[in-house]
Design an enzyme around this catalytic site. Sequence first.
Site, PDB file in Angstrom:
ATOM      1  N   LYS A   1     -10.416  -1.601   8.483  1.00 30.40           N
ATOM      2  CA  LYS A   1      -9.105  -1.395   9.109  1.00 30.40           C
ATOM      3  C   LYS A   1      -9.304  -0.776  10.488  1.00 30.40           C
ATOM      4  CE  LYS A   1      -6.485   2.188   8.115  1.00 30.40           C
ATOM      5  NZ  LYS A   1      -5.578   3.117   7.402  1.00 30.40           N
TER       6      LYS A   1
ATOM      7  N   GLU B   1       0.849  -1.193   0.000  1.00 28.17           N
ATOM      8  CA  GLU B   1       0.000   0.000   0.000  1.00 28.17           C
ATOM      9  C   GLU B   1       0.887   1.247   0.000  1.00 28.17           C
ATOM     10  OE1 GLU B   1      -2.533   2.527   3.277  1.00 28.17           O
ATOM     11  OE2 GLU B   1      -2.599   0.329   3.427  1.00 28.17           O
TER      12      GLU B   1
END
Length: 210
Positions: free
Chosen positions: A126, A40
């Site tokens: 998340k 990411e």
Amino acid sequence: MTSLAALHADRVIAVVRAPSIPDASALCAALAAGGIRWTEFTYTTPDVTNHLRHAAEAGHRVGVGTVLTAEQAERGVAVGASFLVTPGCRPEVAEAAKGAGVPVVLGALTPTEVARAVDLGAAAVKIFPARAFGPGYFKDLRGPYPGVPLVASGGVNAGNAAEFLGQGALAVCAGTDVVPPEAVAAGDWAEITRRARAFTEACGDARGEA
């Protein structure tokens, strides 16, 4: 479209925040050599769209994080991001992800925010910052939300990653423990591979349990 179901096998996402990345594709290759195949890049990194494009064109599985607006989501997808990550519940990002056909991992902390993220269509949620309540919090969240994929982010390292996974996290985010900015900026790919391997080995058997 990248399926987050693949995280059931890999279970680690490297989150890169660095002022300079000399070769994004080489960075992803170094991480993959150490067992981390999800990378990411974030909008806090200068020139992130070029890094995403370079890595995606080389065939790496890359996403973009710290996505705060629909425009950022669309820009990231346009250059090759196959998943999106936000620090909090962002309805406009969720809508953009749906329109683009890519999964989004929405950030949350409280049980109410987890429910909100699910309602917005998050492929996974998340929990950030995970260090705030520790690994046991994931076991608590799995009670009311047994089917919600949870990702631990913030304060996760080789010393506690296995516990986060063992307590119910689908995956963990590896930050500076694996990709310290100075090593990234120096292009020290051997060191990145060493750190990635140490991190995945520390996860141990927990990587195979989802």
